[in-house]
Write a protein that holds these residues in place. Structure first.
Motif, mmCIF file in Angstrom:
data_model
loop_
_atom_site.group_PDB
_atom_site.id
_atom_site.type_symbol
_atom_site.label_atom_id
_atom_site.label_comp_id
_atom_site.label_asym_id
_atom_site.label_seq_id
_atom_site.Cartn_x
_atom_site.Cartn_y
_atom_site.Cartn_z
ATOM 1 N N TYR A 122 0.858 -1.107 0.062
ATOM 2 C CA TYR A 122 0.221 -0.052 0.074
ATOM 3 C C TYR A 122 0.918 1.200 -0.225
ATOM 4 O O TYR A 122 2.016 1.063 0.274
ATOM 5 C CB TYR A 122 -1.070 0.010 1.186
ATOM 6 N N ILE A 123 0.176 2.323 -0.303
ATOM 7 C CA ILE A 123 0.960 3.644 -0.546
ATOM 8 C C ILE A 123 1.902 3.896 0.845
ATOM 9 O O ILE A 123 2.900 4.352 0.761
ATOM 10 C CB ILE A 123 0.102 4.772 -0.622
ATOM 11 N N TYR A 124 1.047 3.646 2.117
ATOM 12 C CA TYR A 124 1.922 4.423 3.296
ATOM 13 C C TYR A 124 2.984 3.252 3.386
ATOM 14 O O TYR A 124 4.137 3.642 3.920
ATOM 15 C CB TYR A 124 0.803 4.045 4.550
ATOM 16 N N GLU A 125 2.713 2.038 3.161
ATOM 17 C CA GLU A 125 4.044 0.948 3.398
ATOM 18 C C GLU A 125 4.949 1.394 2.286
ATOM 19 O O GLU A 125 6.110 1.114 2.953
ATOM 20 C CB GLU A 125 3.405 -0.579 3.094
ATOM 21 N N ASN A 126 4.808 1.880 1.360
ATOM 22 C CA ASN A 126 5.908 2.151 0.396
ATOM 23 C C ASN A 126 6.628 3.304 1.018
ATOM 24 O O ASN A 126 7.955 3.477 0.838
ATOM 25 C CB ASN A 126 5.473 2.394 -0.977
ATOM 26 N N LEU A 127 5.988 4.239 1.492
ATOM 27 C CA LEU A 127 6.421 5.618 2.001
ATOM 28 C C LEU A 127 7.164 5.303 3.059
ATOM 29 O O LEU A 127 8.096 5.922 3.635
ATOM 30 C CB LEU A 127 5.566 6.779 2.041
ATOM 31 N N GLU A 128 6.675 4.506 3.923
ATOM 32 C CA GLU A 128 7.235 3.993 5.214
ATOM 33 C C GLU A 128 8.606 3.632 5.286
ATOM 34 O O GLU A 128 9.533 3.803 6.194
ATOM 35 C CB GLU A 128 6.367 3.213 6.294
ATOM 36 N N LEU A 129 9.018 3.148 3.799
ATOM 37 C CA LEU A 129 10.497 2.620 3.914
ATOM 38 C C LEU A 129 11.401 3.627 4.414
ATOM 39 O O LEU A 129 12.522 3.261 4.496
ATOM 40 C CB LEU A 129 10.431 1.916 2.447
ATOM 41 N N HIS A 130 11.087 4.884 4.073
ATOM 42 C CA HIS A 130 11.808 6.161 4.130
ATOM 43 C C HIS A 130 11.749 6.753 5.534
ATOM 44 O O HIS A 130 12.369 7.844 5.813
ATOM 45 C CB HIS A 130 11.615 7.019 2.970
ATOM 46 N N HIS A 131 10.810 6.142 6.616
ATOM 47 C CA HIS A 131 10.640 6.795 7.971
ATOM 48 C C HIS A 131 11.979 6.572 8.548
ATOM 49 O O HIS A 131 12.717 5.779 8.387
ATOM 50 C CB HIS A 131 9.584 5.865 8.434
ATOM 51 N N GLY A 132 12.408 7.794 9.158
ATOM 52 C CA GLY A 132 13.594 7.990 9.923
ATOM 53 C C GLY A 132 13.613 6.756 11.171
ATOM 54 O O GLY A 132 14.497 6.725 11.612
ATOM 55 N N LYS A 133 12.368 6.243 11.689
ATOM 56 C CA LYS A 133 12.530 5.618 12.636
ATOM 57 C C LYS A 133 13.462 4.317 12.473
ATOM 58 O O LYS A 133 13.800 3.442 13.449
ATOM 59 C CB LYS A 133 11.201 4.914 13.138
ATOM 60 N N PHE A 134 13.622 3.842 11.226
ATOM 61 C CA PHE A 134 14.485 2.905 10.737
ATOM 62 C C PHE A 134 15.831 3.287 10.419
ATOM 63 O O PHE A 134 16.692 2.402 10.059
ATOM 64 C CB PHE A 134 13.894 2.017 9.499
ATOM 65 N N PHE A 135 16.234 4.609 10.551
ATOM 66 C CA PHE A 135 17.580 5.143 10.357
ATOM 67 C C PHE A 135 18.778 4.340 10.884
ATOM 68 O O PHE A 135 18.518 4.118 12.349
ATOM 69 C CB PHE A 135 17.530 6.701 10.339
ATOM 70 N N THR A 136 19.539 4.071 10.228
ATOM 71 C CA THR A 136 20.949 3.519 11.235
ATOM 72 C C THR A 136 21.987 4.261 10.563
ATOM 73 O O THR A 136 22.118 4.601 9.432
ATOM 74 C CB THR A 136 21.072 1.926 11.111
ATOM 75 N N GLU A 137 22.989 4.473 11.347
ATOM 76 C CA GLU A 137 24.258 5.032 10.829
ATOM 77 C C GLU A 137 25.264 4.215 9.782
ATOM 78 O O GLU A 137 25.046 3.098 9.891
ATOM 79 C CB GLU A 137 25.468 5.619 12.047
ATOM 80 N N LEU A 138 25.850 4.719 8.885
ATOM 81 C CA LEU A 138 26.729 3.773 8.103
ATOM 82 C C LEU A 138 27.476 2.960 8.965
ATOM 83 O O LEU A 138 27.980 3.678 9.996
ATOM 84 C CB LEU A 138 27.578 4.923 7.382
ATOM 85 N N GLY A 139 27.800 1.760 8.575
ATOM 86 C CA GLY A 139 28.536 1.071 9.345
ATOM 87 C C GLY A 139 27.740 0.122 10.384
ATOM 88 O O GLY A 139 28.351 -0.938 10.732
ATOM 89 N N GLU A 140 26.530 0.335 10.454
ATOM 90 C CA GLU A 140 25.526 -0.424 11.001
ATOM 91 C C GLU A 140 24.911 -1.105 10.513
ATOM 92 O O GLU A 140 24.504 -0.566 9.341
ATOM 93 C CB GLU A 140 24.846 0.524 12.240
ATOM 94 N N LEU A 141 24.436 -2.341 10.928
ATOM 95 C CA LEU A 141 23.299 -2.909 9.778
ATOM 96 C C LEU A 141 21.976 -2.563 10.041
ATOM 97 O O LEU A 141 21.492 -1.895 10.985
ATOM 98 C CB LEU A 141 23.232 -4.601 10.451
#
Length: 136
Positions: free
Chosen positions: A5-24
């Motif tokens: 769904y639209i929300y699920e596609n956009l949620e891929l970009h949500h900052g709650k999933f953000f990790t720093e480079l070097g972290e999985l």
């Protein structure tokens, strides 16, 4: 991306999933591109709790979200599902194809079980498709 769904596609970009480079990254698609935008997150948080019947608001929020993503360009789609799937009828026949269109002529995860097994026609009850052993 392929969550649905639209929300699920956009949620891929949500900052709650953000990790720093070097972290999985927590998921393969869930922000593995390491993007964070608080304005987008606020829009996505609104979309998550939105009544699905409120299409006017969803469309407005979608446009706002896409404007942010287009301006920031955190990801670039290069293909829309590459679907070139060569088949070989040495051992199995009745693969879906342009000439035999009983199913989509590519191996898509959601329907591949139908390619293997076939399915009953909902109107006639007759069995449709399913790959078959090739003759000797």
């Amino acid at each position: 991306f392929c969550p649905g769904y639209i929300y699920e596609n956009l949620e891929l970009h949500h900052g709650k999933f953000f990790t720093e480079l070097g972290e999985l990254a927590p998921w393969f698609e869930r922000n593995s591109f390491r993007y964070a935008n608080a304005e987008l997150d606020a829009i996505l948080d609104q979309m998550q709790v939105l009544d699905p019947a409120d299409q006017a608001t969803e469309i407005d929020l979608y446009r706002q979200a896409v404007e942010i993503l287009v301006e920031d360009v955190p990801t670039t789609g290069l293909v829309n599902r590459p679907a070139v799937v060569p088949i070989n009828e040495t051992f199995w026949t009745n693969w879906p194809s342009q000439e035999n269109p009983w199913n989509a002529p590519w191996s898509w995860w959601a329907t591949f079980n139908l390619v293997i097994n076939g399915y009953p026609d909902p109107e006639t009850g007759e069995w449709v498709g399913g790959i078959q052993p090739a003759g000797e």
